[in-house]
Design an enzyme around this catalytic site. Structure first.
Site, PDB file in Angstrom:
ATOM      1  N   ASP A  60       0.821  -1.212   0.000  1.00  0.00           N
ATOM      2  CA  ASP A  60       0.000   0.000   0.000  1.00  0.00           C
ATOM      3  C   ASP A  60       0.853   1.259   0.000  1.00  0.00           C
ATOM      4  O   ASP A  60       2.017   1.243   0.392  1.00  0.00           O
ATOM      5  CB  ASP A  60      -0.964   0.019   1.187  1.00  0.00           C
ATOM      6  CG  ASP A  60      -0.267   0.096   2.541  1.00  0.00           C
ATOM      7  OD1 ASP A  60       0.747  -0.603   2.724  1.00  0.00           O
ATOM      8  OD2 ASP A  60      -0.729   0.858   3.419  1.00  0.00           O
ATOM      9  N   GLU A 111       0.109  -1.298   5.583  1.00  0.00           N
ATOM     10  CA  GLU A 111       1.127  -0.840   6.538  1.00  0.00           C
ATOM     11  C   GLU A 111       0.930   0.625   6.890  1.00  0.00           C
ATOM     12  O   GLU A 111       1.108   1.035   8.032  1.00  0.00           O
ATOM     13  CB  GLU A 111       2.529  -1.051   5.942  1.00  0.00           C
ATOM     14  CG  GLU A 111       3.678  -0.789   6.918  1.00  0.00           C
ATOM     15  CD  GLU A 111       4.241   0.630   6.885  1.00  0.00           C
ATOM     16  OE1 GLU A 111       5.131   0.922   7.694  1.00  0.00           O
ATOM     17  OE2 GLU A 111       3.796   1.459   6.063  1.00  0.00           O
TER      18      GLU A 111
END
Length: 410
Positions: free
Chosen positions: A81, A176
């Site tokens: 991400d 994350e």
């Protein structure tokens, strides 16, 4: 290797994988799953074994051992991400060969310029191949450079069986950037003794200390009355919120702190006379000082409650992660090996605390000690993000060197 790294980063960057903290799914956005599935196919193509993806988008793969020695299984992780701070949609990376050390016009029409005047470290990259944004999005080198470097290092090891190594595990994780990366990570299935996140910044970064971290939401409730007849009746929630913030130590904020100094950071303030909420993150390296900061928040709230009533202020506070140093110190050799790997490659290790967190912060407390190594990127989370492809090569080489050192030491 350099061209392969550039190709990989650009192809991953073009997939919009921005996470979304308001989503309750894992991964929090469909783009992350799209990239995860791409990575599964690529891992199979380069010859990795036991390639899996679970229902939450966690990708794992194995490079089997090719040595007779008993070598501990080590892992390398990166996250798919990108940050919520700036758009990651329609990323259009620019490649600048032989950077001349001068201003880089990222976007002429919007007058977005990456300049060494604003970012002095940029001048150090003269002669490098740089990958930048087009000035309208972030780049996503955080952490797609890490994915590229791990993938390229594994491909290199497969192509060079003369390099002896133990069993290597690789994982690519979602979410994350919103602090949920390890929440559904199966440490048992990953089955490594140690791991490294490849999620650091400039060349040489080696990190095994992170913040202790908490989030706090302060809700202030007031009484809204017509201002013409409000005397003695109105309680203004927005003003209570202002008093709350004013009671925090003014200089203990991100813009005034560095190194090992902690802070209170006001992320957002929303509201009106009836109700106003403040969202904070609280950070400190020292566990005692961290707890003191949380106590301070509660004390200020209690003082305001005494003044405005029991229901005027509520505090919703939760710990997010802890300083991974506590879990890495007992197995400090994993840091020492990464340090030696860099030295062997004439890279000067820069050992410093992470003024933030990585997946490794949480994974270290889940039984997988996990320091962090550099990717080579700068200015993460915004339109001025860039990375040196030359330093990406060095990051991939460090991964290979770490693997060699573990085998040699066995």
């Amino acid at each position: 290797m350099k061209n392969k790294l550039i190709e990989r980063l650009i192809s991953y960057a073009k997939v919009d994988t921005q996470s979304n903290e308001n989503s309750q799914t894992t991964p929090s956005t469909p783009g992350q799953l799209a990239l995860a599935n791409m990575l599964v196919e690529e891992l199979k193509e380069i010859g990795m074994k036991d390639v899996t993806i679970d229902e939450n988008g966690y990708v794992m793969a194995t490079l089997p051992s090719n040595t007779e020695k008993e070598v501990p299984t080590i892992g390398f992780l990166a996250h798919v991400d990108t940050a919520t701070d700036f758009t990651g949609k329609n990323v259009n990376p620019q490649v600048i060969e032989q950077y001349d050390g001068k201003d880089i016009v990222l976007n002429e029409s919007l007058n977005v310029v990456l300049s060494p005047k604003e970012f002095p470290e940029l001048a150090d990259y003269a002669g490098h191949t740089l990958i930048t944004t087009d000035g309208t999005t972030l780049l996503g080198a955080d952490n797609k450079a890490g994915i590229s470097e791990i993938m390229t290092a594994m491909e290199y090891l497969i192509a060079h069986p003369e390099i002896k190594h133990g069993k290597i595990r690789v994982a690519f994780t979602p979410d994350e950037e919103i602090g949920r990366g390890p929440h559904k990570f199966d440490v048992e299935a990953f089955n490594a003794k140690f791991a490294y996140t490849v999620d650091g910044g400039p060349l040489g970064e080696l990190q095994y200390e992170s913040f202790n971290a908490a989030a706090a939401k302060i809700t202030c409730k007031g009484t809204n009355v017509h201002p013409g007849t409000a005397k003695g009746k109105m309680v203004n929630a927005a003003k209570i919120a202002m008093q709350f913030h004013a009671a925090l130590p003014e200089n203990e904020a991100p813009e005034f702190t560095e190194g090992y100094e902690g802070f209170y950071h006001l992320l957002s303030i929303k509201g009106d006379v009836s109700e106003t909420s403040l969202s904070y993150i609280i950070r400190d390296f020292d566990r005692d000082r961290f707890n003191e900061r949380k106590d301070t928040v509660q004390k200020i709230a209690n003082n305001l409650k005494a003044k405005y009533g029991e229901n005027s202020v509520t505090v919703d506070m939760n710990d997010q992660y802890y300083n991974m140093r506590e879990k890495i110190e007992p197995v400090k050799e994993i840091v020492d090996i990464a340090y030696k790997a860099m030295k062997n490659l004439d890279i000067e290790p820069v050992v410093k605390p992470i003024r933030g967190g990585t997946d490794g912060s949480q994974l270290s407390y889940m039984g997988l000690p996990c320091p962090n190594i550099f990717t080579g990127g700068e200015n993460f989370h915004g339109k001025y993000e860039y990375i040196s492809a030359d330093n990406m090569v060095k990051a991939a080489n460090v991964i290979v060197e770490i693997v060699k050192l573990f085998e040699e030491r066995a």
